[in-house]
Write a protein that holds these residues in place. Structure first.
Motif, PDB file in Angstrom:
ATOM      1  N   PRO A 121       0.810  -1.221   0.000  1.00 23.72           N
ATOM      2  CA  PRO A 121       0.000   0.000   0.000  1.00 23.72           C
ATOM      3  C   PRO A 121       0.842   1.269   0.000  1.00 23.72           C
ATOM      4  O   PRO A 121       0.433   2.282  -0.553  1.00 23.72           O
ATOM      5  CB  PRO A 121      -0.828  -0.096   1.283  1.00 23.72           C
ATOM      6  CG  PRO A 121      -0.759  -1.516   1.701  1.00 23.72           C
ATOM      7  CD  PRO A 121       0.491  -2.087   1.125  1.00 23.72           C
ATOM      8  N   GLU A 122       2.013   1.213   0.589  1.00 21.98           N
ATOM      9  CA  GLU A 122       2.857   2.409   0.636  1.00 21.98           C
ATOM     10  C   GLU A 122       3.475   2.716  -0.716  1.00 21.98           C
ATOM     11  O   GLU A 122       3.874   3.853  -0.969  1.00 21.98           O
ATOM     12  CB  GLU A 122       3.910   2.248   1.717  1.00 21.98           C
ATOM     13  CG  GLU A 122       3.252   2.140   3.087  1.00 21.98           C
ATOM     14  CD  GLU A 122       4.177   2.491   4.215  1.00 21.98           C
ATOM     15  OE1 GLU A 122       5.229   3.097   3.968  1.00 21.98           O
ATOM     16  OE2 GLU A 122       3.817   2.152   5.348  1.00 21.98           O
ATOM     17  N   ALA A 123       3.545   1.727  -1.587  1.00 18.75           N
ATOM     18  CA  ALA A 123       4.119   1.946  -2.917  1.00 18.75           C
ATOM     19  C   ALA A 123       3.039   2.273  -3.953  1.00 18.75           C
ATOM     20  O   ALA A 123       3.357   2.634  -5.086  1.00 18.75           O
ATOM     21  CB  ALA A 123       4.894   0.704  -3.357  1.00 18.75           C
ATOM     22  N   ALA A 124       1.781   2.153  -3.551  1.00 18.48           N
ATOM     23  CA  ALA A 124       0.681   2.425  -4.487  1.00 18.48           C
ATOM     24  C   ALA A 124       0.632   3.915  -4.809  1.00 18.48           C
ATOM     25  O   ALA A 124       0.901   4.759  -3.959  1.00 18.48           O
ATOM     26  CB  ALA A 124      -0.643   1.975  -3.887  1.00 18.48           C
ATOM     27  N   ALA A 125       0.299   4.215  -6.055  1.00 19.72           N
ATOM     28  CA  ALA A 125       0.185   5.602  -6.501  1.00 19.72           C
ATOM     29  C   ALA A 125      -1.198   5.793  -7.116  1.00 19.72           C
ATOM     30  O   ALA A 125      -1.816   4.838  -7.595  1.00 19.72           O
ATOM     31  CB  ALA A 125       1.273   5.912  -7.532  1.00 19.72           C
ATOM     32  N   TRP A 126      -1.681   7.025  -7.130  1.00 20.93           N
ATOM     33  CA  TRP A 126      -3.006   7.284  -7.687  1.00 20.93           C
ATOM     34  C   TRP A 126      -3.070   6.944  -9.166  1.00 20.93           C
ATOM     35  O   TRP A 126      -4.121   6.599  -9.683  1.00 20.93           O
ATOM     36  CB  TRP A 126      -3.462   8.717  -7.417  1.00 20.93           C
ATOM     37  CG  TRP A 126      -3.792   8.863  -5.973  1.00 20.93           C
ATOM     38  CD1 TRP A 126      -3.138   9.603  -5.053  1.00 20.93           C
ATOM     39  CD2 TRP A 126      -4.816   8.168  -5.263  1.00 20.93           C
ATOM     40  NE1 TRP A 126      -3.686   9.412  -3.812  1.00 20.93           N
ATOM     41  CE2 TRP A 126      -4.732   8.544  -3.906  1.00 20.93           C
ATOM     42  CE3 TRP A 126      -5.808   7.266  -5.627  1.00 20.93           C
ATOM     43  CZ2 TRP A 126      -5.597   8.057  -2.929  1.00 20.93           C
ATOM     44  CZ3 TRP A 126      -6.672   6.782  -4.653  1.00 20.93           C
ATOM     45  CH2 TRP A 126      -6.558   7.169  -3.328  1.00 20.93           C
ATOM     46  N   GLU A 127      -1.934   6.994  -9.841  1.00 18.36           N
ATOM     47  CA  GLU A 127      -1.903   6.602 -11.257  1.00 18.36           C
ATOM     48  C   GLU A 127      -2.305   5.142 -11.424  1.00 18.36           C
ATOM     49  O   GLU A 127      -2.788   4.745 -12.481  1.00 18.36           O
ATOM     50  CB  GLU A 127      -0.504   6.826 -11.854  1.00 18.36           C
ATOM     51  CG  GLU A 127      -0.064   8.274 -11.896  1.00 18.36           C
ATOM     52  CD  GLU A 127       0.423   8.818 -10.541  1.00 18.36           C
ATOM     53  OE1 GLU A 127       1.054   8.067  -9.766  1.00 18.36           O
ATOM     54  OE2 GLU A 127       0.131   9.994 -10.262  1.00 18.36           O
ATOM     55  N   ASP A 128      -2.111   4.344 -10.379  1.00 20.10           N
ATOM     56  CA  ASP A 128      -2.477   2.927 -10.428  1.00 20.10           C
ATOM     57  C   ASP A 128      -3.985   2.714 -10.490  1.00 20.10           C
ATOM     58  O   ASP A 128      -4.441   1.610 -10.786  1.00 20.10           O
ATOM     59  CB  ASP A 128      -1.916   2.175  -9.211  1.00 20.10           C
ATOM     60  CG  ASP A 128      -0.405   2.203  -9.140  1.00 20.10           C
ATOM     61  OD1 ASP A 128       0.245   2.346 -10.201  1.00 20.10           O
ATOM     62  OD2 ASP A 128       0.135   2.105  -8.023  1.00 20.10           O
ATOM     63  N   THR A 129      -4.758   3.761 -10.197  1.00 17.86           N
ATOM     64  CA  THR A 129      -6.219   3.631 -10.251  1.00 17.86           C
ATOM     65  C   THR A 129      -6.764   3.925 -11.640  1.00 17.86           C
ATOM     66  O   THR A 129      -7.982   3.897 -11.836  1.00 17.86           O
ATOM     67  CB  THR A 129      -6.918   4.560  -9.224  1.00 17.86           C
ATOM     68  OG1 THR A 129      -6.631   5.919  -9.548  1.00 17.86           O
ATOM     69  CG2 THR A 129      -6.491   4.239  -7.799  1.00 17.86           C
ATOM     70  N   GLN A 130      -5.893   4.172 -12.600  1.00 14.26           N
ATOM     71  CA  GLN A 130      -6.364   4.391 -13.969  1.00 14.26           C
ATOM     72  C   GLN A 130      -7.019   3.109 -14.479  1.00 14.26           C
ATOM     73  O   GLN A 130      -6.554   2.003 -14.221  1.00 14.26           O
ATOM     74  CB  GLN A 130      -5.205   4.786 -14.897  1.00 14.26           C
ATOM     75  CG  GLN A 130      -4.601   6.126 -14.568  1.00 14.26           C
ATOM     76  CD  GLN A 130      -5.593   7.251 -14.715  1.00 14.26           C
ATOM     77  OE1 GLN A 130      -6.284   7.367 -15.714  1.00 14.26           O
ATOM     78  NE2 GLN A 130      -5.707   8.083 -13.679  1.00 14.26           N
ATOM     79  N   TRP A 131      -8.104   3.264 -15.219  1.00 10.34           N
ATOM     80  CA  TRP A 131      -8.814   2.121 -15.781  1.00 10.34           C
ATOM     81  C   TRP A 131      -7.897   1.374 -16.743  1.00 10.34           C
ATOM     82  O   TRP A 131      -7.179   1.987 -17.515  1.00 10.34           O
ATOM     83  CB  TRP A 131     -10.059   2.605 -16.521  1.00 10.34           C
ATOM     84  CG  TRP A 131     -10.932   1.478 -16.946  1.00 10.34           C
ATOM     85  CD1 TRP A 131     -10.843   0.794 -18.121  1.00 10.34           C
ATOM     86  CD2 TRP A 131     -12.000   0.887 -16.215  1.00 10.34           C
ATOM     87  NE1 TRP A 131     -11.806  -0.189 -18.161  1.00 10.34           N
ATOM     88  CE2 TRP A 131     -12.526  -0.150 -17.002  1.00 10.34           C
ATOM     89  CE3 TRP A 131     -12.566   1.139 -14.966  1.00 10.34           C
ATOM     90  CZ2 TRP A 131     -13.595  -0.938 -16.576  1.00 10.34           C
ATOM     91  CZ3 TRP A 131     -13.624   0.357 -14.549  1.00 10.34           C
ATOM     92  CH2 TRP A 131     -14.129  -0.667 -15.359  1.00 10.34           C
ATOM     93  N   GLY A 132      -7.933   0.056 -16.684  1.00 14.93           N
ATOM     94  CA  GLY A 132      -7.194  -0.758 -17.639  1.00 14.93           C
ATOM     95  C   GLY A 132      -6.079  -1.588 -17.042  1.00 14.93           C
ATOM     96  O   GLY A 132      -5.211  -2.073 -17.767  1.00 14.93           O
ATOM     97  N   GLY A 133      -6.108  -1.827 -15.748  1.00 20.41           N
ATOM     98  CA  GLY A 133      -5.025  -2.561 -15.099  1.00 20.41           C
ATOM     99  C   GLY A 133      -5.089  -4.068 -15.214  1.00 20.41           C
ATOM    100  O   GLY A 133      -4.092  -4.745 -15.006  1.00 20.41           O
ATOM    101  N   LEU A 134      -6.247  -4.625 -15.557  1.00 20.66           N
ATOM    102  CA  LEU A 134      -6.370  -6.085 -15.679  1.00 20.66           C
ATOM    103  C   LEU A 134      -6.203  -6.495 -17.135  1.00 20.66           C
ATOM    104  O   LEU A 134      -6.742  -5.853 -18.037  1.00 20.66           O
ATOM    105  CB  LEU A 134      -7.736  -6.550 -15.156  1.00 20.66           C
ATOM    106  CG  LEU A 134      -7.986  -6.332 -13.667  1.00 20.66           C
ATOM    107  CD1 LEU A 134      -9.399  -6.780 -13.290  1.00 20.66           C
ATOM    108  CD2 LEU A 134      -6.951  -7.050 -12.813  1.00 20.66           C
ATOM    109  N   LYS A 135      -5.466  -7.564 -17.349  1.00 20.26           N
ATOM    110  CA  LYS A 135      -5.142  -8.020 -18.700  1.00 20.26           C
ATOM    111  C   LYS A 135      -5.773  -9.375 -19.010  1.00 20.26           C
ATOM    112  O   LYS A 135      -5.952 -10.209 -18.121  1.00 20.26           O
ATOM    113  CB  LYS A 135      -3.618  -8.129 -18.873  1.00 20.26           C
ATOM    114  CG  LYS A 135      -2.874  -6.823 -18.569  1.00 20.26           C
ATOM    115  CD  LYS A 135      -3.309  -5.709 -19.474  1.00 20.26           C
ATOM    116  CE  LYS A 135      -2.641  -4.396 -19.131  1.00 20.26           C
ATOM    117  NZ  LYS A 135      -3.347  -3.250 -19.621  1.00 20.26           N
ATOM    118  N   ALA A 136      -6.074  -9.575 -20.267  1.00 23.28           N
ATOM    119  CA  ALA A 136      -6.633 -10.858 -20.716  1.00 23.28           C
ATOM    120  C   ALA A 136      -5.696 -11.979 -20.296  1.00 23.28           C
ATOM    121  O   ALA A 136      -4.468 -11.847 -20.366  1.00 23.28           O
ATOM    122  CB  ALA A 136      -6.811 -10.855 -22.230  1.00 23.28           C
TER     123      ALA A 136
END
Length: 160
Positions: A121-136
């Motif tokens: 959690p300390e390394a998480a950034a708000w940019e990580d909440t951008q849509w599209g993080g899960l891959k086929a």
């Protein structure tokens, strides 16, 4: 549903879900309020935005009924069912990051169940909440409750 219909693997990238999808729209509309709330020490504002995403995701899940769509013989119905599952899981990934400042252990549990490995959690950034993080092809682990179920004990007064 994902295990039964997609062998526990995501059938598409979450980034391929259209921008006008109701769950994606809710994420993109509400998520900017979360860091603003945290930074301004307005935790209620942050929580309201997160709950709005979660609530819209639950509502859409009920509306779309992917369990019925995935049983359909029609390929378009099956595709919509798959898209619904991926959208809900992507929203869950985003919510897990958004709640990490206040519930880091819960975020870690969700992250692991999504098959994304360890989560710091300390390394998480708000940019990580951008849509599209899960891959086929991403394999989702077998779901387990992330909250303990609380059972209320009946008292004699409530029985009488």
């Amino acid at each position: 549903l994902l295990k039964k219909n997609c062998a526990s693997a995501l059938p598409m990238d979450s980034g391929s879900i259209p921008a006008d999808h109701p769950v994606r729209e809710a994420c993109e509309r509400e998520l900017p309020r979360v860091p603003e709330g945290y930074e301004g020490m307005d935790f209620a504002r942050a929580a309201e935005a997160i709950l709005a995403v979660s609530g819209r995701s639950n509502q859409y899940l009920e509306e779309a009924a992917p369990w019925a769509l995935l049983k359909s013989e029609d390929e378009a119905d099956r595709r919509k069912g798959e898209e619904t599952l991926v959208a809900i899981l992507e929203a869950l990934r985003i919510v897990a990051i958004a709640i990490s400042p206040i519930t880091p252990l819960l975020s870690e549990k969700i992250h692991r169940q999504l098959g994304l490995g360890d989560f710091d959690p300390e390394a998480a950034a708000w940019e990580d909440t951008q849509w599209g993080g899960l891959k086929a092809g991403q394999e989702i682990l077998k779901p387990k409750p992330v909250f303990a179920r609380l059972e209320l004990k009946e008292t004699e007064a409530s029985v009488a």
